[in-house]
Design a protein around this motif. Structure first.
Motif: not given
Length: 598
Positions: A183-184, A176-180, A36, A16, A186-187
Motif C-alpha cells: 500500500l505504501e 495488495p490491500a492487506t500488505n502495508p 489512476w 498520499r 503504491t501510494i
C-alpha cells in the motif's frame, strides 16, 4: 540564530492518495483520478494482450487427473479445532482493548516469519490484527487436519501438504490491500509498482517459469562454473570434464562426481568461493565431473539402466583407463546418489566392486518409505498428469522446477510474488537462484519408472526387484566404504530417509548430519563459517539414536570428508602426464557444451 537545515526527504513532496500537496485530506483531484484511470486501463490492456497467447499454451489435463492433492473441507477443519473460537475472542479483545487483553503468544517459527518482519505489521493496529488473525487461523487449520481420523498416512500427508499450500497462498502479505508495504509503495509510486509487477508476471507467464533472480547477471565460464578444466569425453548421454590440478602432488586415486541430471552440474561449481569442485582440486584430488545432457527427442528411449550402464559405469571405466588406475572415489548427489547405489550393487554382482574404492552420497535416498513431501506428487493421478505433459519423449524441466518450488512455496514462490509482482522490485543477482532457474529436461520413460518403481513402490530396497542390463540389484551386497551426508532441514531428501542407506549397505559407513537443507547443507565451504555438522562414532540403529549421542562441530563438513578420504587412501603422485587434461578441439574446455544446451 540560524535555522537548522532540514534533511531532504525524497518522499515528502509526494502526497498520499486523497491528500493535496499541503497535506490536507481532500477528495482526489481530477489529475489523480485521470492517473489512476490510466493505471487501471493500462493494466487491463496488458492482460488482454497476453491472454489469448497464454490460453493457447495451457496443456490439456487428462480426465480424472488432478494437479493438486485432495482439497481441505474448511467446515470439517473448523469443527475439529475446539479452541478456535476461544482464540478468536482473545484476538478481538487484543484489537479492541489491548491494555486489558492477554498478549498474542507467538511461536518461535512465527516470530521468525520473514513475511511479517517489517515493523508496520506490529506497529499499525489494523495490520497487526490482520497478521494475528492469519496466524491464528493458520494454526487451527493445521491442527484440524492433524486431528482428522480414518485417513491412511499417504492421504493424510497429501491433505496436510495441500492445507499448508493453501495457508501460504492466502497470506495477507500476498495481496495488495492487506500488505502495508505494498500500500505504501503504491501510494508513493502512484501505482507504477503494480504496473511494473504486472509486467514481471506476464513475462513469467509467457515463458512458463517464475523469475527469481536478475537475468543476464551470470554467464557460464565467465563468472559462474569457471574452475579450469577440459572436456575429455562426450557421449549422447553425458560429457566428462577433467579439471586442471593446482597442487604439485595429487591423490593417486582420482575422484569422479555424479551430479543429478535433474539439475545442472555447476551447483558444485558456483562462484570460486562456493565451489566444491575447486576446493576438491585444491585439496589435491584429480577431479572428474559428469555433465549430463538435457533430454531431447533423441533420448525418448533412455531409462534408468542407461544412467547406470552407459552413464556411471562407462564414466568410471573411462577415468580408470585414462589415468591407468585400478579404482576411483565416487560421489553421487541426490538422484545420482540413488543411481550410484545401484551402480555399486551391479558392480558387486559382476565381481567388480573394487573399481570404486569409496562412495560418497550427498543427500541421496535408496529407501523411499519415508521420502517426505515429494511423495504427495506420486500416485496414479499424478503419474497420469505427468505422462500428459510429455512432449517428444521428454518432460519439460519447468514442470520439475515448479514441483520443487512448491515444496518450499513460501520462500520460492510467494516471496517473489510479493517482492516482484506487488512491490515491483527489480530482480537481484544471486548465483544459487540462477542455477535453480536453469532447468533441464528429463527423459519421460526414465522419469515415469523412477517415480513408480522407487517413490511409489520402493523397489530398490527389495533384493532382485530391479535389474540393470540383466544384473539384479541387491543393496545388501554393497560393501564399498561409504560416506553418507544428510541435511537436517532437507525438504527433498529428508535426513530420516537418507539415514536408511545405513540399513542396507553392509560395508564400513560414516554418517554425517549437516546443518541446513538440500543445497545449502551441501554447498557450504569452510571459508563461509556457516552452519554446523554432527558426527557420532558409536553404533546407532536409528537417526534419533545417532543424534542423541552426536557431537556438533561448527562450520563445514567438507574437511571431515577430506579426512575420511585420506584415511581410506592417502598415497599421492606427481601432478603430471595424464593428470593434466589436454584440450581436444572438438570437445572444448570446461564447463562444456551440454551445460549450455536448452
Amino acid at each position: 540564530m540560524a535555522e537548522k537545515k532540514k534533511t531532504a526527504d525524497p518522499k515528502a513532496d509526494t502526497p498520499r492518495f486523497g491528500e493535496d500537496a499541503a497535506g490536507d485530506d481532500t477528495q482526489p483531484s481530477l489529475g489523480e483520478l485521470q492517473h489512476w484511470t490510466w493505471v487501471l486501463g493500462r493494466a487491463q490492456q496488458m492482460l488482454m494482450e497476453q491472454g489469448f497467447d497464454l490460453m493457447a499454451m495451457v496443456p490439456p489435463v487428462p480426465q480424472g487427473a488432478t494437479l493438486v492433492p485432495p482439497a481441505l473441507d474448511p467446515a470439517a477443519a473448523m469443527r475439529a479445532g475446539a479452541d478456535f473460537w476461544s482464540d478468536t475472542v482473545k484476538l478481538w479483545q487484543r484489537f479492541l482493548d489491548p491494555a486489558q487483553a492477554e498478549p498474542f503468544a507467538e511461536t518461535p517459527e512465527q516470530a521468525r516469519d520473514k513475511r511479517f518482519k517489517a515493523p508496520q505489521w506490529r506497529e499499525q493496529p489494523v495490520f497487526d490484527f490482520i497478521r494475528q488473525s492469519y496466524l491464528t487461523l493458520s494454526n487451527h487449520l493445521l491442527k484440524s487436519v492433524d486431528a482428522l481420523e480414518g485417513l491412511d498416512p499417504k492421504h493424510a500427508a497429501q491433505l496436510r501438504f495441500a492445507t499448508q499450500g493453501f495457508i501460504d497462498a492466502m497470506s495477507p502479505s500476498n495481496f495488495p490491500a492487506t500488505n502495508p508495504l505494498v500500500l505504501e509503495r503504491t501510494i508513493e509510486t502512484k501505482g507504477e509498482n503494480l504496473l511494473k509487477g504486472l509486467q514481471h508476471m506476464l513475462k513469467d507467464l509467457s515463458k512458463g517459469q517464475m523469475t527469481q533472480t536478475s537475468e543476464g547477471a551470470y554467464e557460464l565460464g565467465r563468472n559462474i562454473a569457471i574452475t579450469p578444466g577440459k572436456v575429455v569425453k562426450r557421449t549422447p548421454l553425458y560429457e566428462l570434464i577433467q579439471y586442471s590440478p593446482t597442487t604439485p602432488d595429487v591423490f593417486e586415486t582420482p575422484l569422479i562426481i555424479f551430479p543429478p541430471w535433474i539439475n545442472r552440474f555447476y551447483i558444485l561449481d558456483l562462484s570460486p568461493e562456493k565451489s566444491f569442485i575447486r576446493w576438491a582440486v585444491e585439496q589435491g584430488h584429480s577431479v572428474f565431473v559428469v555433465s549430463w545432457k538435457s533430454a531431447d527427442a533423441t533420448m525418448a528411449d533412455v531409462v534408468w539402466d542407461d544412467y547406470v550402464e552407459r552413464g556411471q559405469i562407462d564414466a568410471i571405466e573411462t577415468v580408470r583407463e585414462l589415468l591407468g588406475v585400478e579404482a576411483v572415489h565416487a560421489i553421487g548427489y541426490c538422484v545420482a546418489g540413488t543411481t550410484l547405489a545401484a551402480t555399486l550393487a551391479v558392480l558387486a554382482a559382476r565381481g567388480q566392486a573394487d573399481k570404486v574404492r569409496s562412495a560418497t552420497f550427498f543427500t541421496a535416498q535408496v529407501d523411499f518409505s519415508e521420502a517426505g513431501d515429494l511423495q504427495v506428487f506420486v500416485d496414479d493421478d499424478q503419474l497420469a498428469l505427468i505422462q500428459s505433459l510429455t512432449t517428444d519423449g521428454f518432460l519439460d524441466g519447468r514442470y520439475m522446477a515448479a514441483t520443487f518450488n512448491l515444496l518450499r512455496g513460501r520462500d520460492l514462490i510467494w516471496n517473489y510474488v510479493t517482492s516482484n509482482y506487488l512491490l515491483g522490485e527489480d530482480y537481484m543477482p544471486f548465483d544459487l537462484l540462477h542455477w535453480n532457474s536453469d532447468v533441464t529436461n528429463l527423459p519421460a520413460r526414465w522419469h515415469q519408472s523412477y517415480l513408480s518403481d522407487l517413490y511409489r513402490d520402493n523397489r530398490l530396497v527389495q533384493a532382485g526387484a530391479l535389474s540393470v542390463a540383466g544384473t539384479p540389484i541387491d543393496l545388501t551386497t554393497v560393501t564399498t566404504p561409504a560416506y553418507i551426508q544428510a541435511g537436517r532441514e532437507d525438504h527433498i531428501a529428508p535426513a530420516r530417509s537418507v539415514w536408511k542407506i545405513t540399513e542396507h549397505f553392509t560395508g564400513p559407513l560414516r554418517f554425517v548430519l549437516a546443518g541446513s537443507g538440500h543445497i545449502a547443507g551441501v554447498v557450504n565451504p569452510p571459508s563461509s563459517g556457516k552452519y554446523q555438522y554432527w558426527t557420532n562414532d558409536a553404533p546407532a540403529t536409528t537417526l534419533e539414536e545417532f543424534v542423541a549421542g552426536a557431537t556438533e562441530t561448527k562450520g563445514s563438513w567438507w574437511p571431515d570428508w577430506q579426512a575420511w578420504i585420506e584415511a581410506r587412501d592417502s598415497h599421492r603422485i606427481k601432478a603430471e602426464g595424464a593428470r593434466i587434461p589436454q584440450l581436444i578441439e572438438e570437445l572444448g574446455a570446461a564447463p562444456g557444451r551440454y551445460v549450455r544446451d536448452r
